[in-house]
Scaffold this motif. Structure first.
Motif, PDB file in Angstrom:
ATOM      1  N   THR A 125     -11.228  11.779 -15.805  1.00  0.00           N
ATOM      2  CA  THR A 125      -9.818  11.448 -16.006  1.00  0.00           C
ATOM      3  C   THR A 125      -9.287  10.779 -14.744  1.00  0.00           C
ATOM      4  OG1 THR A 125      -9.467  13.328 -17.494  1.00  0.00           O
ATOM      5  CG2 THR A 125      -7.517  12.369 -16.463  1.00  0.00           C
ATOM      6  N   ILE A 126      -8.578   9.666 -14.914  1.00  0.00           N
ATOM      7  CA  ILE A 126      -7.945   8.956 -13.795  1.00  0.00           C
ATOM      8  C   ILE A 126      -6.478   8.769 -14.156  1.00  0.00           C
ATOM      9  CG2 ILE A 126      -7.950   6.868 -12.375  1.00  0.00           C
ATOM     10  CD1 ILE A 126     -10.904   6.462 -13.357  1.00  0.00           C
ATOM     11  N   HIS A 127      -5.579   9.353 -13.366  1.00  0.00           N
ATOM     12  CA  HIS A 127      -4.164   9.233 -13.719  1.00  0.00           C
ATOM     13  C   HIS A 127      -3.275   9.114 -12.482  1.00  0.00           C
ATOM     14  CE1 HIS A 127      -2.732  13.415 -12.795  1.00  0.00           C
ATOM     15  NE2 HIS A 127      -3.971  13.766 -13.087  1.00  0.00           N
ATOM     16  N   HIS A 128      -2.165   8.415 -12.677  1.00  0.00           N
ATOM     17  CA  HIS A 128      -1.159   8.207 -11.631  1.00  0.00           C
ATOM     18  C   HIS A 128      -1.766   7.622 -10.352  1.00  0.00           C
ATOM     19  CE1 HIS A 128       0.969  11.125 -14.263  1.00  0.00           C
ATOM     20  NE2 HIS A 128       2.040  10.420 -13.906  1.00  0.00           N
ATOM     21  N   CYS A 129      -2.735   6.733 -10.504  1.00  0.00           N
ATOM     22  CA  CYS A 129      -3.344   6.070  -9.346  1.00  0.00           C
ATOM     23  C   CYS A 129      -2.794   4.651  -9.209  1.00  0.00           C
ATOM     24  CB  CYS A 129      -4.865   6.032  -9.480  1.00  0.00           C
ATOM     25  SG  CYS A 129      -5.661   7.643  -9.269  1.00  0.00           S
ATOM     26  N   PHE A 130      -2.857   4.131  -7.990  1.00  0.00           N
ATOM     27  CA  PHE A 130      -2.373   2.789  -7.673  1.00  0.00           C
ATOM     28  C   PHE A 130      -3.553   1.972  -7.160  1.00  0.00           C
ATOM     29  CE2 PHE A 130       0.663   0.287  -4.632  1.00  0.00           C
ATOM     30  CZ  PHE A 130       0.518  -0.847  -5.420  1.00  0.00           C
ATOM     31  N   PHE A 131      -3.987   1.006  -7.966  1.00  0.00           N
ATOM     32  CA  PHE A 131      -5.038   0.074  -7.573  1.00  0.00           C
ATOM     33  C   PHE A 131      -4.339  -1.187  -7.058  1.00  0.00           C
ATOM     34  CE2 PHE A 131      -6.864   2.829 -10.826  1.00  0.00           C
ATOM     35  CZ  PHE A 131      -8.039   3.241 -10.217  1.00  0.00           C
ATOM     36  N   ASP A 132      -4.298  -1.314  -5.758  1.00  0.00           N
ATOM     37  CA  ASP A 132      -3.385  -2.229  -5.077  1.00  0.00           C
ATOM     38  C   ASP A 132      -4.129  -3.455  -4.537  1.00  0.00           C
ATOM     39  OD1 ASP A 132      -1.307  -3.361  -3.669  1.00  0.00           O
ATOM     40  OD2 ASP A 132      -1.167  -1.770  -2.166  1.00  0.00           O
ATOM     41  N   GLY A 133      -4.349  -4.435  -5.417  1.00  0.00           N
ATOM     42  CA  GLY A 133      -4.999  -5.665  -4.990  1.00  0.00           C
ATOM     43  C   GLY A 133      -6.496  -5.552  -4.801  1.00  0.00           C
ATOM     44  N   ARG A 155     -13.475  -3.193 -10.810  1.00  0.00           N
ATOM     45  CA  ARG A 155     -13.910  -1.812 -11.059  1.00  0.00           C
ATOM     46  C   ARG A 155     -12.760  -0.815 -10.913  1.00  0.00           C
ATOM     47  NH1 ARG A 155     -20.075  -1.242  -8.550  1.00  0.00           N
ATOM     48  NH2 ARG A 155     -20.924  -3.080  -9.613  1.00  0.00           N
ATOM     49  N   HIS A 156     -11.865  -0.859 -11.882  1.00  0.00           N
ATOM     50  CA  HIS A 156     -10.720   0.060 -11.867  1.00  0.00           C
ATOM     51  C   HIS A 156     -10.641   0.913 -13.134  1.00  0.00           C
ATOM     52  CE1 HIS A 156      -9.563  -3.840  -9.873  1.00  0.00           C
ATOM     53  NE2 HIS A 156      -9.416  -3.005  -8.862  1.00  0.00           N
ATOM     54  N   THR A 190      -2.149  -0.992 -11.849  1.00  0.00           N
ATOM     55  CA  THR A 190      -3.162  -1.889 -11.296  1.00  0.00           C
ATOM     56  C   THR A 190      -2.558  -3.281 -11.173  1.00  0.00           C
ATOM     57  OG1 THR A 190      -4.883  -0.612 -12.433  1.00  0.00           O
ATOM     58  CG2 THR A 190      -5.507  -2.773 -11.587  1.00  0.00           C
ATOM     59  N   ARG A 191      -2.652  -3.869  -9.978  1.00  0.00           N
ATOM     60  CA  ARG A 191      -2.050  -5.190  -9.804  1.00  0.00           C
ATOM     61  C   ARG A 191      -2.943  -6.095  -8.952  1.00  0.00           C
ATOM     62  NH1 ARG A 191       2.944  -4.315  -5.434  1.00  0.00           N
ATOM     63  NH2 ARG A 191       1.622  -3.969  -3.597  1.00  0.00           N
ATOM     64  N   ASN A 192      -2.831  -7.387  -9.224  1.00  0.00           N
ATOM     65  CA  ASN A 192      -3.440  -8.437  -8.395  1.00  0.00           C
ATOM     66  C   ASN A 192      -4.941  -8.244  -8.178  1.00  0.00           C
ATOM     67  OD1 ASN A 192      -0.909  -9.644  -8.087  1.00  0.00           O
ATOM     68  ND2 ASN A 192      -0.459  -8.477  -6.226  1.00  0.00           N
ATOM     69  N   TRP A 193      -5.657  -7.892  -9.255  1.00  0.00           N
ATOM     70  CA  TRP A 193      -7.102  -7.761  -9.137  1.00  0.00           C
ATOM     71  C   TRP A 193      -7.740  -9.137  -8.973  1.00  0.00           C
ATOM     72  CZ3 TRP A 193      -4.196  -6.352 -13.403  1.00  0.00           C
ATOM     73  CH2 TRP A 193      -4.274  -7.192 -14.513  1.00  0.00           C
TER      74      TRP A 193
END
Length: 263
Positions: A187-195, A199-200, A215-218
Motif C-alpha cells: 500500500t502506498i498512500h499520501h506520498c509526494f513524488f516530486d519531479g 517508477r511511482h 505525483t508531478r513533473n515525472w
C-alpha cells in the motif's frame, strides 16, 4: 479547534505501532521491546543506530542526537525494530537500510540522501521480509532505487513520504523470472513524488494499492505495470509536465527456460 490528521499515532511514543493503513497494518515494530537510545552519529559502535538495528531482541529505537549518519555499508535491520526519528532530524547518507528476511519493522521520520554504489537503494526490502511500515520519510538522490521491494517481500505500507531528485524511484517485483513475487502486497498512500523521473512505482507480479498520492513533473511515466501486476489507483493526483504518460503497461516475456533450469 481542529485536530491534526495524524494526532492519534503521535499521542504517545508507542501509539505509532499497529497504526499503519493497508497491507502493512499489522506491523508492530519494537512495540514489546525496551527503548534503545541512539547517542552518537557514528556509523558503528556503542550507542549507534547500526548497533541497535543488529540486535536480535525487539527494540524501539529513538534518537538523542540530530545530524548526519554516514553509512559505509548497508545497515541491516533485524526483526521487531522501530526506528523512530520523531523529535530529531536524522539524515542517512552513503548507503541505505537493508531489510533482509525480517518482519515487523517500522521506519519513521528519517531522511535518506546521497547513496552511492551499485545496487545501493535508500531502503532495500528483500528477500522474504514482511509486515513493514515506512512512514513520513524523505528520500532523494541514490544511485539505484529509493525503495525497492522484491524477492517475495510482502505486507508493506509506505505512507506520507517525500520522493525527489531521483530517477528510478520505487521498484516492486524483481524481474520476470521471479514468480515468487506474486505474493507481494504493498500500500502506498499520501506520498509526494516530486519531479522524480519514473517508477511511482513500477510493479511486476505484486498487488499494489495507491491512494491519495500526488505525483508531478515525472520524466518518463508515473506508474508502470507489467507481468501479472495488479494496481488499484484511487484518488491520486497526477500533474504532468512535459511528459504526459501517467500510466504505462510494459510487456515483458518470462524466460521459462531459465525458470526450469533454476527450479
Amino acid at each position: 479547534m481542529s485536530c491534526l490528521p495524524y494526532a492519534h499515532v503521535d499521542s504517545n511514543l508507542r501509539a505509532l505501532a499497529g497504526q499503519a493503513e493497508g497491507f502493512g497494518r499489522l506491523a508492530i515494530g519494537g512495540l514489546h521491546g525496551p527503548l534503545y537510545h541512539v547517542t552518537t552519529l557514528a556509523d558503528d559502535g556503542p550507542g549507534s543506530l547500526r548497533d541497535g538495528c543488529r540486535r536480535k531482541e525487539p527494540l524501539w529505537i529513538v534518537f538523542e542526537v540530530s545530524g548526519i549518519i554516514h553509512l559505509s555499508s548497508y545497515l541491516n535491520v533485524s526483526s521487531y525494530k522501530t526506528i523512530d526519528g520523531r523529535g530529531q532530524r536524522i539524515k542517512l547518507t552513503g548507503k541505505g537500510l537493508r531489510l533482509k528476511e525480517c518482519e515487523h519493522v517500522i521506519i519513521c521520520n528519517l531522511e535518506f540522501e546521497g547513496g552511492r554504489g551499485p545496487d545501493v537503494d535508500g531502503i532495500q526490502i528483500k528477500p522474504n521480509s514482511k509486515h513493514i511500515w515506512i512512514d513520513r520519510c524523505s528520500l532523494r538522490d541514490f544511485d539505484d532505487g529509493l525503495i525497492d521491494i522484491t524477492r517475495a517481500s510482502t505486507d508493506i505500507t509506505i505512507s506520507r513520504c517525500h520522493f525527489s531528485q531521483h530517477d528510478k524511484t520505487m521498484l516492486i517485483g524483481a524481474d520476470p523470472s521471479h514468480t515468487g513475487d506474486r505474493c507481494i502486497r504493498v500500500t502506498i498512500h499520501h506520498c509526494f513524488f516530486d519531479g522524480t523521473r519514473q517508477r511511482h512505482p513500477r510493479v511486476r507480479y505484486g498487488k499494489v494499492h495507491l491512494y491519495n498520492n500526488y505525483t508531478r513533473n515525472w520524466g518518463i511515466y508515473a506508474v508502470c505495470a507489467s507481468v501479472e501486476s495488479q494496481i488499484y489507483s484511487q484518488c491520486n493526483i497526477y500533474e504532468a509536465g512535459h511528459k504526459k504518460v501517467a500510466f504505462k503497461y510494459l510487456t515483458e516475456k518470462v524466460n521459462y527456460l531459465l525458470l526450469l533450469c533454476s527450479g
